[in-house]
Scaffold this active site. Structure first.
Site, PDB file in Angstrom:
ATOM      1  CG  HIS A 173      46.778  39.526  42.073  1.00  0.00           C
ATOM      2  ND1 HIS A 173      48.109  39.594  41.692  1.00  0.00           N
ATOM      3  CD2 HIS A 173      46.107  39.063  41.000  1.00  0.00           C
ATOM      4  CE1 HIS A 173      48.220  39.167  40.442  1.00  0.00           C
ATOM      5  NE2 HIS A 173      47.031  38.842  40.000  1.00  0.00           N
ATOM      6  CG  ASP A 217      45.743  45.476  44.055  1.00  0.00           C
ATOM      7  OD1 ASP A 217      46.088  44.273  44.087  1.00  0.00           O
ATOM      8  OD2 ASP A 217      45.284  46.004  43.018  1.00  0.00           O
ATOM      9  CD  GLN A 224      40.007  42.653  38.963  1.00  0.00           C
ATOM     10  OE1 GLN A 224      38.947  42.909  38.381  1.00  0.00           O
ATOM     11  NE2 GLN A 224      40.965  41.970  38.396  1.00  0.00           N
ATOM     12  CE  LYS A 270      44.039  43.467  36.290  1.00  0.00           C
ATOM     13  NZ  LYS A 270      43.854  42.166  35.651  1.00  0.00           N
ATOM     14  CB  CYS A 330      47.336  35.684  40.499  1.00  0.00           C
ATOM     15  SG  CYS A 330      48.123  35.238  38.973  1.00  0.00           S
TER      16      CYS A 330
HETATM   17  C1  LIG Z   1      43.553  42.700  42.409  1.00  0.00           C
HETATM   18  C2  LIG Z   1      44.692  42.588  41.432  1.00  0.00           C
HETATM   19  N1  LIG Z   1      45.913  43.092  41.781  1.00  0.00           N
HETATM   20  C3  LIG Z   1      46.952  43.040  40.916  1.00  0.00           C
HETATM   21  C4  LIG Z   1      46.822  42.447  39.670  1.00  0.00           C
HETATM   22  C5  LIG Z   1      48.020  42.457  38.716  1.00  0.00           C
HETATM   23  O1  LIG Z   1      47.691  43.304  37.643  1.00  0.00           O
HETATM   24  P1  LIG Z   1      48.698  43.344  36.385  1.00  0.00           P
HETATM   25  O2  LIG Z   1      50.006  43.864  36.911  1.00  0.00           O
HETATM   26  O3  LIG Z   1      48.048  44.312  35.412  1.00  0.00           O
HETATM   27  O4  LIG Z   1      48.788  41.938  35.874  1.00  0.00           O
HETATM   28  C6  LIG Z   1      45.590  41.907  39.289  1.00  0.00           C
HETATM   29  C7  LIG Z   1      45.454  41.223  37.944  1.00  0.00           C
HETATM   30  N2  LIG Z   1      44.415  40.234  37.926  1.00  0.00           N
HETATM   31  C8  LIG Z   1      44.297  39.314  36.980  1.00  0.00           C
HETATM   32  C9  LIG Z   1      45.081  39.086  35.916  1.00  0.00           C
HETATM   33  O5  LIG Z   1      44.512  38.009  35.246  1.00  0.00           O
HETATM   34  N3  LIG Z   1      43.394  37.554  35.894  1.00  0.00           N
HETATM   35  C10 LIG Z   1      43.241  38.369  36.976  1.00  0.00           C
HETATM   36  O6  LIG Z   1      42.327  38.273  37.795  1.00  0.00           O
HETATM   37  C11 LIG Z   1      44.503  41.994  40.172  1.00  0.00           C
HETATM   38  O7  LIG Z   1      43.282  41.532  39.822  1.00  0.00           O
END
Ligand SMILES: Cc1ncc(COP(=O)(O)O)c(CNc2co[nH]c2=O)c1O
Length: 404
Positions: free
Chosen positions: A121, A198, A201, A224, A362
């Site tokens: 990501h 990370d 997910q 999430k 992303c």
């Molecule tokens: C694997 C992964 N890493 C980092 C992030 C960042 O997370 P955040 O700081 O809570 O935004 C996401 C967010 N993924 C997604 C956000 O919207 N669609 C997605 O797939 C992610 O899926």
């Protein structure tokens, strides 16, 4: 809680979308919020709201107990050794940036190597690019296969005596691939590198044990995991966090301040400057209660069964190509339909009450690898059903017929 009762726990899933019962298939972006979490946050504001750590009156002490009680829940959820190793942040993005800007800027120098993978990501790519610009580090990218898999041999081939940090995704948001992170950590340790995982997910879909993994840092987001937005967690080994400089400065992260010198607070507060997201942390604690009432292993098994069913059903559609076919996947299916653009498909599918993502997620390097501008992505939560999958397949067929 029994899986058959789960959907009723989510008020938002009772609504109609364009006259159809909502089928929510974008939990990978943000999961929906169960009523137990909503009620916990509402109750906090009704009965417990006060600033934490510094009040010497009952209300503040009760708010502090609730906030620190949520931290202990996170510790147990990740099987961390100490509450000191649990830092509340805004989300995975801030967690990774915190490590890059503190541990990274303190320990990395020109020529040092940071290893990431091709399926990261952007929040696990760009922070390291900023350090490359500032410090002259080298960013080493582990290639993935055309199945969207990271082979351990390819990962090990990227490790050298200059590797100082490995920062890799546990489960891909764009492909669903679950990486062999336990083996990756062991391989990284052999060259003396630290490891950040990370877990954005992974955490909603499987049991995570940071001590068994032996990773140095682990990051995830509350939204999430069926929790509120604006709260996330950075796990870090205590000795590492202790040696790191603060990330942000201000109230609560200090022990004493004079104009000549400031002594920082102890862990975890050194990394929690200012008034924290108190209700968010308490809501995250309620979300952990929710998933643990079902059981992470039960969730993982159910979502795997959904994934298998959805994969089989989608593959019956002419012109549909699944992007990401690694043997070890979590509840995410990315796909394209030949002759259509994902944005057009998703817009039409919304008319059938289907909410799924059409994006580069992303993860633009992933799209480049598969030579697609974007994908449709169905990402599952505990509330999804086989009927949801059938509605998804019918909507894909209908949209395809309208566009091709
Ligand atoms: C694997 C992964 N890493 C980092 C992030 C960042 O997370 P955040 O700081 O809570 O935004 C996401 C967010 N993924 C997604 C956000 O919207 N669609 C997605 O797939 C992610 O899926």
């Amino acid at each position: 809680m029994n899986l058959s009762d789960v959907k009723d726990a989510f008020p938002i899933l009772k609504q109609l979308e364009n006259g159809q019962p909502l089928v929510y298939l974008d939990s990978g972006a943000t999961a929906q919020t169960p009523v137990s979490v909503i009620d916990t946050i509402a109750r906090y504001y009704r009965e417990e709201n006060a600033n934490v750590h510094r009040g010497v009156y009952g209300l503040s002490e009760r708010a502090t107990d609730a906030y620190e009680g949520a931290r202990s829940k996170v510790r147990r959820f990740l099987n961390a050794a100490s509450d000191k190793e649990i830092i509340f942040v805004r989300g995975t993005t801030e967690a990774i940036n915190l490590v890059a800007q503190t541990w990274g800027r303190r320990h990395l120098k020109a020529g040092d190597e940071v290893v990431i993978t091709e399926m990261e990501h952007h929040s696990n790519i760009v922070p390291w690019q900023l350090l490359r610009e500032e410090l002259g580090i080298k960013l080493v990218v582990v290639p993935m296969t055309d199945d969207g898999e990271i082979r351990l041999a390819d990962f090990e081939a990227c490790l050298t005596s200059k590797t100082q940090l490995v920062s890799v995704v546990h489960m891909s948001n764009a492909l669903g691939t679950i990486n062999p992170v336990a083996d990756m950590v062991q391989a990284a340790k052999k060259v003396g590198a630290k490891v950040l995982l990370d877990g954005a997910q992974a955490v909603p879909h499987m049991s995570v044990d940071v001590r068994a993994l032996d990773c140095d840092f682990y990051a995830f987001s509350g939204h999430k995991l069926y929790g509120p937005t604006g709260i996330g967690v950075l796990y870090g080994k205590e000795a590492l966090l202790d040696a790191m400089p603060p990330y942000q400065a201000g109230g609560d992260m200090i022990y004493s301040v004079t104009f000549d010198k400031t002594e920082y607070n102890v862990l975890p507060y050194k990394f929690e400057a200012g008034t924290p997201n108190i209700s968010g942390a308490i809501g995250l604690g309620a979300a952990i209660d929710f998933v643990e009432s079902i059981g992470l292993d039960t969730i993982a098994a159910y979502e795997h069964e959904l994934l298998t069913y959805a994969t089989r059903q989608l593959q019956t559609i002419d012109g549909l190509r699944i992007i990401g076919t690694a043997p070890n996947k979590g509840g995410v299916i990315s796909f394209i339909v030949e002759g259509t653009h994902p944005h057009d498909m998703a817009t039409l599918m919304d008319q059938d009450g289907i909410a799924l993502r059409a994006s580069h997620h992303c993860a633009m390097p992933v799209m480049q690898h598969f030579d697609v501008p974007a994908t449709l992505r169905a990402s599952f939560g505990v509330y999804n059903t086989h009927e949801d999958i059938d509605r998804l397949v019918a909507a894909v067929e209908e949209a395809r017929t309208m566009l091709v």
